[in-house]
Design an enzyme around this catalytic site. Sequence first.
Site, short mmCIF file in Angstrom:
data_model
loop_
_atom_site.label_atom_id
_atom_site.label_comp_id
_atom_site.label_asym_id
_atom_site.label_seq_id
_atom_site.Cartn_x
_atom_site.Cartn_y
_atom_site.Cartn_z
N HIS A 132 0.85 -1.19 0.00
CA HIS A 132 0.00 0.00 0.00
C HIS A 132 0.88 1.24 0.00
CE1 HIS A 132 -3.04 2.89 1.28
NE2 HIS A 132 -3.95 1.97 1.12
N LYS B 163 -12.63 6.89 -9.02
CA LYS B 163 -11.88 8.06 -9.51
C LYS B 163 -12.38 8.49 -10.88
CE LYS B 163 -7.56 7.41 -10.77
NZ LYS B 163 -7.38 7.87 -12.16
#
Length: 904
Positions: free
Chosen positions: A151, A570
């Site tokens: 991550h 997004k």
Amino acid sequence: MNEYRSSLVFATPDLPLRDDVRRLGALVGDLLAEQVSAEFLDEIERVRTTAISRRESDAPPSTLSEQLAGRQPRDAEALVRAFSTYFQVVNIAERVHRIRRRREYQRSGTDTPQPDGLHDALRRLKAQGVTLDELSQWLPRIDVEPVFTAHPTEAVRRALLEKEQLMVASLVDNLDGMRTPNERASDAARFRMALTASWQTADSSPVRPTVDDEREHVGFYLTQVLYRVIPVMYETLEHAIEETYGSVPALPRLLRFGTWVGGDMDGNPNVDAKTIAGTLDAQRRAVLDRYQKELWQLASLLSQSTTLVQVSGELTAQLERYRALLPDAAARSRPRHGDMPYRLLNDLMRARLQATLDDADGAYAAPSELEHDLQLILDSLQANKGLHAGWFAARRLLWRVRSFGFHLARLDVRQESSVHARAVADALGQTDWDAQDATQRAAVLGPYAAGQDPLPRVDDEGNARLDAVFAALADARTRHGADALGSYIISMAHNRADVLTVLALARRGGLVDDAGAVPLDIVPLFETVDDLRGGTGTVQDLLADPVYRQHLAARGDTQMVMLGYSDSGKDGGIAASRWGLQRAQVELLEAAAELGVRLTFFHGRGGSIARGGGKTSRALDAAPRGSVDGRLRVTEQGEVIHRKYGIRALALRSLEQMTGAVLLSSLRPRAPEPREARWRPVMDLVAERSTVAYRAFVGAPEFMQYFRLATPIDVIERMTLGSRPSRRLGQDAALSNLRAIPWVFAWSQARAVIPGWYGVGSGLQAAVDAGHEETLREMAQDWPFFRTFLDDIAMVLSKGDLNIAELFSRLSGDLHTRFFPLIRDELALTKGWVKALLQQQSLLQHDPRLALSIRLRNPYIDPISVLQVDLLQRWRATDGEDEALLRALVACVNGVSQGVQNTG
């Protein structure tokens, strides 16, 4: 009493949490006075008092700005770390309180099982008519697989994780009501020691982590936490089944783990064939080392002498076979153990494990052989009065071997479709490859994918890199076994040609079995709104392709599809993303069923709501009927791993919740809802108009300039958080090229949290204007999908702060007056309709515990955010060259992340 303070009321079950927070908060004060100065502690108290007063009066943050502006970077960093340390202890206190509440449920008995646990799930199933026979038939179909991913916004260092575990352990020990005053003092001293060591440890590494570092980070959770709790999970399930049904069937393996670390090549040049091989080797060493250590401990327990008890003939025969197989190891056995057959067999089992590590003669060929040895021990103990003399410990090891094998976690490999396409175009010498449509490309690829013609080899970097990857997978399959490999995921998959391309490349790379098939599960990842809409057509084309269908037949006629929650959000906003994912699952299931293929979904969820985060149980309850079917494969990322698996008791709870949710969704899915036919067009309208509003905002001229000025994205890009860049390599700073995680992270830091709600209000208003208000209220009341969607939006809105967001926005200069009014108006519209449809006077009214947690933190996050704005303005004035200011800004990023418990 004012509204803000009166809202901070702890329910009776949470009063111990209140006491812990007060006690640990005082301990933080003592720490600050000792490590910095008493004057510094006084300054922190003044800032804290101002922040609370601002919240109580709902005043603008200008009073805080005046108090915090212009500080020296080192002083600012210390102030931020002080508030971050408070968040650290509050987060720990809340996690330990979850353990306390779990114990209280367990002490109360099964009449009041903890919601969403295994006891609760089984009682609900029985109440719905599920019999023990039906449950037994379903259990072998259950397959729960959390997949850990690296991550790029993970903000917790390994050194700090270890100290956090020490603090948790001291608080958990203190839950024991029998502790003496001296023991409680010792607990407090241990906590203070770990807290002080944490204060003296930098929050972030000065260098960017390598893939090896990320692998070690994920390995910490797998070997130090999950390895410990897996047997307890099965024991809990057995107990729950026995309590509910009166008897327990033999349990199959229900859980396993996956990882992307070392195999996720998408946008990361640091991942290649070497990291794939290195990861598999490292994981093998890690898990075999754990088995050896556990066998060593087991040996001291299994000291039964044949002069006192018998052992089974099968175990004796196995011991003789191993003496012949491993004569040198047998010769090293101690003579005084000659009458202890369990211990002698244990010695030789450890020798076989060492041979497996060394690739030497006598190695175990597969985990099943080690399982067989452990089962021999269990059967012999059970037959010879040994149920209470080591059987329990041996069985725990057996559950671990079944769960982790010799590979610890299955390694997925991921690469973007365009990388494969460029390699094939170069191999075929076709300069117009991208200009051809999917049907034309599929026709060209067919013979290569089928193995009829060899795909030409060419000497260029892209082809050589892919050849090495597939060769590494072929070698791994031989060396580590098929179970060590997960799926090959094609990110940004658009059509069937993208899948056939991988099949052709795999053949060229030598990944072919003895039957001439490619032993690889190829998984298209649909990420954008358009690809989700077109996903059904892609899968239909793929399953109708004779070459691919032959490949699929060799893979058991099971096709996995990965759903991307991040990029779809997004791309089109959260409403379009959520609805697109819901519709895609329904349509994909129908298409696969018509073609006789079992379809399973791999959910690419992130930690934030904007990236698909949220409670697994609620997500599965809201999922389309039939979409689970016994299987849950889901990514676990960054702070989610830390939050769900950082503490053993909470890791166990997380595994129970996932397993219970899968059982409920699979055995007794919701009945078909006829009203959905009426609701879907309304949701279509909400999603469509929401997307229009969202894209009008993010697609406006100069928006990317506004984004880069109104958020700390430039700081995030400078942080050494992950091995993968924040943008796709070689591409500009357009929104489409920015990865979803830093996109969400930046808005979360600016407290606007745009990706988690923007456009929703416009979509809901459009539906109301079209005459659907009553239908929306009905949907909110009776449709789990829509209710969960609104609840998630409410949670995001509760974590945001418009006043702080405005401070960040003003950093954009003239762009502020263009963009911020849009944010303010859309926020008011969204908040108004979410509260109205949920029939709530305030956000999170239905979840007072979460509301309290957020309100408890906000006054402590505010000073960090205000300071962040001041530091950001000053740092940018130096063209980003002042390293002291950057260090203080990095501390701010970590502090806000600790406070909102959310990164990307």
